[in-house]
Design an enzyme around this catalytic site. Structure first.
Site, PDB file in Angstrom:
ATOM      1  CB  SER A  95      -1.037  -0.092   1.560  1.00 34.69           C
ATOM      2  OG  SER A  95      -0.185   0.154   2.432  1.00 34.69           O
ATOM      3  CB  CYS A  96       1.954   3.961  -1.348  1.00 36.97           C
ATOM      4  SG  CYS A  96       3.062   3.500  -1.855  1.00 36.97           S
ATOM      5  CG  ASP A  97      -2.355   5.510   2.630  1.00 37.48           C
ATOM      6  OD1 ASP A  97      -3.493   5.516   1.773  1.00 37.48           O
ATOM      7  OD2 ASP A  97      -1.803   4.485   2.799  1.00 37.48           O
TER       8      ASP A  97
ATOM      9  CG  ASN B   3      -1.836   1.125  -3.168  1.00 34.64           C
ATOM     10  OD1 ASN B   3      -1.570   1.708  -1.706  1.00 34.64           O
ATOM     11  ND2 ASN B   3      -1.314   0.964  -4.059  1.00 34.64           N
TER      12      ASN B   3
END
Length: 455
Positions: free
Chosen positions: A42-44, A224
């Site tokens: 994940s990335c935010d 994502n």
């Protein structure tokens, strides 16, 4: 490594002998798709503009969530003028170089050319995230989304200009190639968040196709998944015809990029991203009107929401928060951790000025026979840990082994970070005058101060 007060780019730096290689068997699967990988990835990315910010500034933030043992380094690359016909070697692909490239600071996985996130001397910030769409994943090596981050920063003097650079290169060269330092390719398409002192843009892609949304006020986050619906500001010229030709859109009614190009059955990590996206949006709304750099740092440290990742396979490998004043006479300030897990890391300030002091403590070693550059790729491993990473790793082990000492160390690190924030707030508030010679040493000095607490 020091040329005119600048850190040299990787290929010009000092090389170190590689550690003994460890051959790894290559699994038979051609591609590791999202749903086959049990570890969450994940990335935010976040941006806030007035009136959601507490001051007349734009604030950008990102967590780069990567394979657990991957090292992220912070690299400064000075501005440069290039000769006609010059080429630039990206992670996999060689392309035409621009006539001029802007100075950039990048937080990047140490094995590749591009970056997960970064900023340039004109106050432009860009971060990327992986997505899977109805467009097929290309098996051929092309530009990584992380290459596009760096190319946009090096060639764009505004968020809009960086976006134009990125989509032109995407359409010309496509995106593809493994995004992990492992023999089994791991491939995805990309979404991006771009910001400058005035506005922000969300750019979402599916193969060579794309849509973009301009953000002029309030706040926005990406996690994502495709999130641009009907509010499309700009798009690929053939986007809607592509959707119609594939039977994804009838041509009737309003066109929603997310609805049309999202997979019917989402990979597990994209389903999980929906909860993070909602949590991030709620956190932004909770602080609307009062958002500061400290607010973003707290959001990036939030483990309950999953925004700060610490799992067996993936973790937050590096974090970044940038403050971009709308007053052009004030400097932009970019905070980087250069270490994993922001909840146990220090955000250290960086400001673009002439004569920047190199920070080799956050640069990974280079290798003559780098397995990321050999064909076939990633057949052995090398130790890419930089000095700050090594010492921080030992500190994390102490925190887990001895809670009392670990808490004291963590409080000391928070105090160090607070000092940096107070100094930068005074600078941005106009209560202290900028001293270029001090700003040139700022990031180096903060890294050195952190390292001393680890000895």
């Amino acid at each position: 490594m020091d040329v005119g007060g600048h850190i040299q780019d990787r290929d010009e730096g000092v090389t170190y002998p590689s550690v003994p290689p460890h051959p790894r068997p290559v699994p038979s699967a051609r591609f590791r798709m999202a749903e086959r990988d049990p570890a969450p990835s994940s990335c935010d990315c976040f941006v806030a503009l007035p009136p959601h910010t507490a001051a007349p500034v734009v604030i950008f933030g990102k967590n780069a969530d990567r394979p657990r043992h991957e090292v992220q380094e912070v690299v400064y690359v000075p501005a440069a003028v290039h000769q006609p016909g010059d080429k630039v070697q990206c992670t996999y692909l060689e392309i035409e170089q621009a006539e001029r490239t802007h100075a950039v600071v990048l937080s990047r996985p140490a094995w590749l050319w591009g970056a997960e996130m970064g900023a340039n001397e004109h106050g432009v910030c860009v971060g990327n995230e992986g997505v899977w769409t109805r467009e097929p994943l290309g098996e051929d090596e092309a530009l990584l989304g992380m290459d596009l981050v760096r190319l946009g920063l090096e060639r764009g003097s505004s968020a809009r200009e960086a976006l134009e650079v990125m989509v032109a290169l995407l359409e010309r060269y496509g995106q593809g190639g493994s995004c992990k330092e492992e023999p089994v390719p791991f491939v995805y398409h990309n979404t991006f968040l771009l910001a400058d002192r005035v506005e922000a843009w969300v750019l979402e892609t599916a193969g060579r196709y794309w849509a973009a949304q301009q953000i002029r006020e309030g706040s926005r986050n990406i996690s994502n998944q495709l999130s641009i619906g009907r509010e499309i500001t700009a798009e690929h010229a053939g986007l809607r015809q592509r959707a119609r030709s594939q039977g994804w859109w009838s041509g009737d009614g309003e066109f929603s990029f997310a609805e049309v190009f999202s997979l019917t059955h989402q990979p597990a990590r994209m389903e999980a991203a929906k909860a993070r996206y909602r949590a991030g949006k709620e956190l932004l709304q909770q602080h609307a009107g009062h958002i500061t750099a400290e607010t973003f740092m707290a959001i990036l440290r939030d483990k309950a929401s999953g925004i700060c990742v610490d799992s067996e396979g993936f973790r937050t490998a590096g974090s970044m928060v940038s403050v971009l004043p709308q007053d052009p006479t004030l400097p932009c300030v970019h905070f980087f951790t250069a270490t994993p897990d922001p909840s146990r890391s220090v955000f250290k300030p960086f400001v673009f000025v002439t004569g920047l002091k190199p920070a080799p403590q956050v640069r990974s070693p280079t290798f003559r026979d780098d397995p990321a550059k050999q064909i076939p790729r990633f057949q052995s491993t090398v130790d890419r840990r930089h000095e700050l990473y090594r010492r921080h790793q030992a500190a994390l082990e102490l925190m887990e082994r001895d809670q009392e000492r670990g808490q004291k160390l963590l409080q000391t690190l928070r105090d160090l970070e607070k000092q940096g924030l107070e100094g930068m707030n005074a600078l941005l508030g106009g209560t202290v005058a900028p001293r270029p010679e001090e700003l040139a040493d700022l990031f180096f000095d903060c890294v050195e101060a952190e390292m001393k607490f680890y000895t």
